[in-house]
Design an enzyme around this catalytic site. Structure first.
Site, PDB file in Angstrom:
ATOM      1  N   LYS A   1      -2.472  -1.572  -3.743  1.00  9.61           N
ATOM      2  CA  LYS A   1      -3.210  -0.317  -3.695  1.00  9.61           C
ATOM      3  C   LYS A   1      -2.276   0.873  -3.768  1.00  9.61           C
ATOM      4  O   LYS A   1      -1.289   0.857  -3.037  1.00  9.61           O
ATOM      5  CB  LYS A   1      -3.968  -0.306  -2.367  1.00  9.61           C
TER       6      LYS A   1
ATOM      7  N   LYS B   1       0.869  -1.174   0.000  1.00 11.28           N
ATOM      8  CA  LYS B   1       0.000   0.000   0.000  1.00 11.28           C
ATOM      9  C   LYS B   1       0.907   1.224   0.000  1.00 11.28           C
ATOM     10  O   LYS B   1       1.653   1.454   0.953  1.00 11.28           O
ATOM     11  CB  LYS B   1      -0.926  -0.001   1.222  1.00 11.28           C
TER      12      LYS B   1
ATOM     13  N   ARG C   1     -10.242  11.601   1.375  1.00  7.85           N
ATOM     14  CA  ARG C   1     -10.228  12.447   2.583  1.00  7.85           C
ATOM     15  C   ARG C   1     -11.574  13.149   2.740  1.00  7.85           C
ATOM     16  O   ARG C   1     -12.094  13.256   3.841  1.00  7.85           O
ATOM     17  CB  ARG C   1      -9.123  13.487   2.488  1.00  7.85           C
TER      18      ARG C   1
END
Ligand code: PBG
Length: 329
Positions: A255, A202, A212
Site C-alpha cells: 500500500k 505500507k 483524511r
C-alpha cells in the site's frame, strides 16, 4: 541514404493484436470481480449518507445505507468489504475503537447480519479514525506514537472486531509486533479462526490525502515516524513481509498500489501467503478528477490500473471502484 530494408520484418508482433478475437485469445491477465474488495466508510450520528468531496462517488454511510450498499456490492460479485468507522467523538486513546457500541463494531455486526458468510468482511484495525490527534496509536509524553502501549489497544480492538463478526482484520497501523500481538489476543479470546491481513509494506504517502476527509481525521503533521520511507529499497519491504508472516499474517498487503508496483512484484515473488494491494484514496481521486475534466477515459483508466496491479502480482485488490468494476471487467 537509408540502408537497404529486409523484404519484410522477421518478427511481426502485431499479428496477434489485429482483431479483438486474437487479442482475447492471448490475454494473460484478467481481473475477476471476486479479486476486488470494496472499502466502505460508516459514520456515527448522521441520518443520511454524507458525500466525500475529494472522492466523488464515495460516501460516509449511515448504518442503513451501508447495509444496502454492501448487499449491492455482494450482488455485483465483489470478493470482500473493508470497513472504516467514523465516530462522532474522538479521544486520546481512541476508545471508540474497542467499545462494542462504537460505530465500527456496531456496523460490523450489522454487516455480518446482512451478508453473513456470502462475502469476506474486514475491519480496519487502526486507531487513527478514533483518536483526537489522528495518529495510528496512543502518544507518549514526548508526543511520539508509543509502539508498545499502542499494541495493547490493538489487541483489545481485535477482540472487539472479531466478536462483532469480522472475518479478517486489517492491521494497518504500522506498529512493530502488531500482527503477533493481535494473533495472540484473538487466540486467547477464543477466535483462532479469525484471520489477519497484515499491512506489511505500507509507505508514508501523499496519496492518502482524500482519506483524511473520508474519516474526518484530525491529523496534523505526518506518519513518517512509523510508516515506511519511499526512498528505501525493496529489501525493507521484504523484511516487513517476513515479520508479518512469522507473526501469523494470513495475507499481506502492499500500500499504496500504483506508485509501488515494483514493491508489489517483489513481495508477490517472495511471499508464502496471498498478496493484496490497496489502490488508495488518492489513486482513486486523481483518476476521477481528470475524468471529470474530460482529460482521461475514466473506465479505461479504471480497468487499466486494476490490470496493472494484478499483473504486478496482487491476488486481491482493495479499490473504491470494486463494485462498479465488476460490471466493467
Ligand atoms: C489507517 C489507514 C489509512 C488508510 C487505510 N487504513 C490511512 C493512513 O494510514 O494514513 C488509507 C486508505 C486510503 O487512503 O484509501 N487507518
Amino acid at each position: 541514404m537509408l540502408p537497404e530494408l529486409p523484404a519484410y520484418p522477421a518478427t511481426r508482433l502485431r499479428r496477434l493484436r489485429r482483431t479483438p478475437a486474437l487479442r482475447r485469445l492471448v490475454q494473460d491477465v484478467a481481473v475477476r470481480p471476486s479479486d476486488l474488495v470494496l472499502p466502505m466508510f460508516v459514520r456515527e450520528g448522521v441520518d443520511a449518507p454524507v458525500p466525500i468531496e475529494s472522492m466523488p462517488g464515495v460516501v460516509q454511510h449511515t448504518p442503513d445505507s451501508l447495509r444496502k450498499a454492501a448487499a449491492e456490492a455482494v450482488a455485483a460479485g465483489v470478493g470482500g468489504l473493508m470497513l472504516f468507522g467514523v465516530p462522532a467523538s474522538k479521544d486520546a486513546t481512541g476508545s471508540g475503537g474497542d467499545d462494542p457500541d462504537g460505530i465500527l463494531n456496531v456496523a460490523l455486526r450489522a454487516l455480518r447480519a446482512e451478508v453473513g458468510d456470502d462475502t469476506v468482511i474486514m475491519g480496519d484495525l487502526c486507531l487513527d479514525e478514533f483518536t483526537d490527534h489522528g495518529h495510528c496509536g496512543v502518544l507518549a509524553a514526548d508526543g511520539s506514537v508509543d509502539n508498545d502501549a499502542t499494541l495493547r489497544r490493538y489487541a483489545s480492538m481485535a477482540v472487539a472486531q472479531a466478536e462483532a463478526g469480522a472475518h479478517l482484520l486489517g492491521t494497518s497501523g504500522m506498529m512493530d509486533g502488531q500482527v503477533g500481538v493481535v494473533r495472540a489476543a484473538l487466540d486467547a479470546a477464543g477466535h483462532p479462526d479469525i484471520g489477519i491481513l497484515g499491512y506489511a509494506p505500507k509507505y508514508a504517502s501523499a496519496f492518502y490525502g482524500p482519506f483524511r476527509e473520508a474519516v474526518n481525521s484530525a491529523l496534523t503533521g505526518d506518519r513518517k515516524s512509523y510508516q515506511q520511507d519511499p526512498t528505501r529499497t525493496v529489501a525493507e519491504a521484504l523484511a516487513e513481509v517476513a515479520l508479518d508472516v512469522a507473526e501469523g499474517a494470513d495475507l499481506v498487503m502492499v500500500k499504496p498500489a500504483l506508485p509501488y508496483l515494483d514493491v508489489l512484484r517483489a513481495v508477490a515473488d517472495a511471499s508464502p501467503v496471498p498478496v493484496a494491494a490497496y489502490q488508495i484514496s488518492g489513486e482513486y481521486s486523481m483518476v476521477e478528477a481528470a475524468a471529470a475534466r474530460g482529460w482521461i477515459d475514466r473506465e479505461g483508466a479504471i480497468v487499466e490500473t486494476l490490470t496493472a496491479i494484478k499483473r504486478a502480482g496482487a491476488s486481491v485488490i482493495l479499490s473504491y471502484w470494486a463494485a462498479e468494476a465488476g460490471a466493467l471487467l
